[in-house]
Design an enzyme around this catalytic site. Structure first.
Site, PDB file in Angstrom:
ATOM      1  N   TYR A 153       0.837  -1.209   0.000  1.00 56.07           N
ATOM      2  CA  TYR A 153       0.000   0.000   0.000  1.00 56.07           C
ATOM      3  C   TYR A 153       0.868   1.254   0.000  1.00 56.07           C
ATOM      4  O   TYR A 153       0.695   2.160  -0.827  1.00 56.07           O
ATOM      5  CB  TYR A 153      -0.923  -0.005   1.218  1.00 56.07           C
ATOM      6  CG  TYR A 153      -1.605   1.311   1.476  1.00 56.07           C
ATOM      7  CD1 TYR A 153      -2.568   1.797   0.595  1.00 56.07           C
ATOM      8  CD2 TYR A 153      -1.296   2.073   2.597  1.00 56.07           C
ATOM      9  CE1 TYR A 153      -3.197   3.012   0.824  1.00 56.07           C
ATOM     10  CE2 TYR A 153      -1.928   3.277   2.845  1.00 56.07           C
ATOM     11  CZ  TYR A 153      -2.877   3.750   1.957  1.00 56.07           C
ATOM     12  OH  TYR A 153      -3.493   4.950   2.191  1.00 56.07           O
ATOM     13  N   ALA A 154       1.821   1.323   0.923  1.00 51.22           N
ATOM     14  CA  ALA A 154       2.709   2.480   0.994  1.00 51.22           C
ATOM     15  C   ALA A 154       3.535   2.615  -0.278  1.00 51.22           C
ATOM     16  O   ALA A 154       3.751   3.727  -0.780  1.00 51.22           O
ATOM     17  CB  ALA A 154       3.633   2.357   2.209  1.00 51.22           C
TER      18      ALA A 154
END
Length: 337
Positions: A153-154
């Site tokens: 996600y990051a």
């Protein structure tokens, strides 16, 4: 009347931003995939409320569906695009990583292509404090390198920042990426801590507390967050003529009309104090299930919000206890408790 296209308009933040812009006289065009990552009824209710305003319209389609997004953008000719839609959730990225590639990379690229073709006045794109990853120097500063993401996600959000920088450079497209810090408040997502903790406490079921409660977060109330976005709308970056034109406090790129801005409360709150505040508001004690740190999680987040203040004169400031009070009141009303 200026027109703003908001992707993720049925989402937690998109809904609040759309409300604010409509109240200020903007025409708002919404675009949302209405995915079932969490209760779709919450998303439907948000859109129903927005549709009470004649200056709001929306399309339900996936970000990966370029034809639908492009058709809407060309028909409505937005002056500004705020890209909030994404596959949300740090932990879910461990279970279903492909969803993040599809929505957060392909979807973001589709938005960028529409912004380029329209030559919008300003493209604003949501990023996250998760991009700071393994960085340990706090408060987190936008001028730091963020090369150690801890989840996919990051990583997708960091990729979005890099992708938009290239478009800003190549097409002179004014772009602001903003990094959120643990947003909470009424109409929030059921997968987030405040929602889960409140539900567990009121239902008398255990709540999971990770890293044995030894965590800190910079909690940002949602109306503070969208006020920051609204003010940034009017501050499109301008490509500098030289590096000497960039103030020391600015993250403005020397090669493009592009910058990244933290939007956070600039206040590190201990997780157990957060839980205690919810218990106090619910007038019940939580059944606590202490757990080890989850994969990809970080022990602390804390925003340096100097740049936001320098650009807009604004700093988020809602006290976490007041924010929790507002959320619990909404929760009780929504679920008729």
């Amino acid at each position: 009347m200026r027109t703003v296209l908001i992707t993720g308009s049925a989402g937690f933040i998109g809904f609040h931003l759309a409300q604010l812009l409509l109240n200020e006289g903007f025409r708002v065009v919404g675009f949302d995939g209405m995915t079932d990552y969490y209760d779709v009824r919450l998303k439907e209710r948000r859109h129903q409320m927005l549709l009470q305003n004649p200056n709001f319209r929306c399309t339900h389609a996936m970000l990966e569906d370029f034809d639908s997004l492009h058709a809407l953008a060309m028909e409505t000719q937005p002056d500004i695009i705020v890209h909030l839609a994404a596959q949300a959730g740090v932990r879910y990225s461990l279970e279903n990583p492909r969803a993040y590639v599809d929505a957060n990379l392909t979807g973001a690229f589709n938005v960028m292509e529409c912004a380029r073709e329209l030559s919008v006045d300003h493209l604003l794109m949501a990023s996250t404090s998760s991009v700071y990853g393994a960085n340990e120097d706090m408060p987190f500063d936008e001028r730091e390198k963020c090369d150690t993401p801890l989840t996919l996600y990051a990583a997708t959000k960091k990729a979005n920042e890099a992708m938009t920088h290239s478009y800003a450079h190549l097409w002179n497209l004014p772009t602001t990426c903003f990094r959120f810090f643990t947003v909470y408040g009424p109409w929030g997502r059921p997968d987030m801590a405040l929602f889960k903790f409140t539900r567990g406490i009121l239902e008398g079921t255990p709540i999971d507390i990770y890293n044995n409660g030894d965590m800190f977060r910079d909690f940002t109330y949602v109306t503070d967050l969208v006020r920051g976005i609204r003010l940034l709308v009017d501050k499109p970056p301008v490509r500098p003529e030289s590096r000497d034109d960039i103030p020391e406090w600015d993250s403005l790129s020397p090669a493009a009309p592009w910058r990244v801005v933290n939007i956070g409360n600039s206040d590190k709150v201990r997780l157990m104090d957060f839980v205690e505040a919810i218990e106090s508001e619910c007038e019940r004690e939580a059944m606590k299930n202490f757990m080890p740190m989850q994969k990809g999680d970080v022990p602390a987040t804390w925003a340096n919000a100097t740049l936001l203040h320098e650009l807009t004169g604004y700093t988020p400031q809602t006290d976490v206890r007041e924010g929790i009070k507002q959320f619990v009141a909404w929760y009780r009303d929504y679920y008729q408790i």
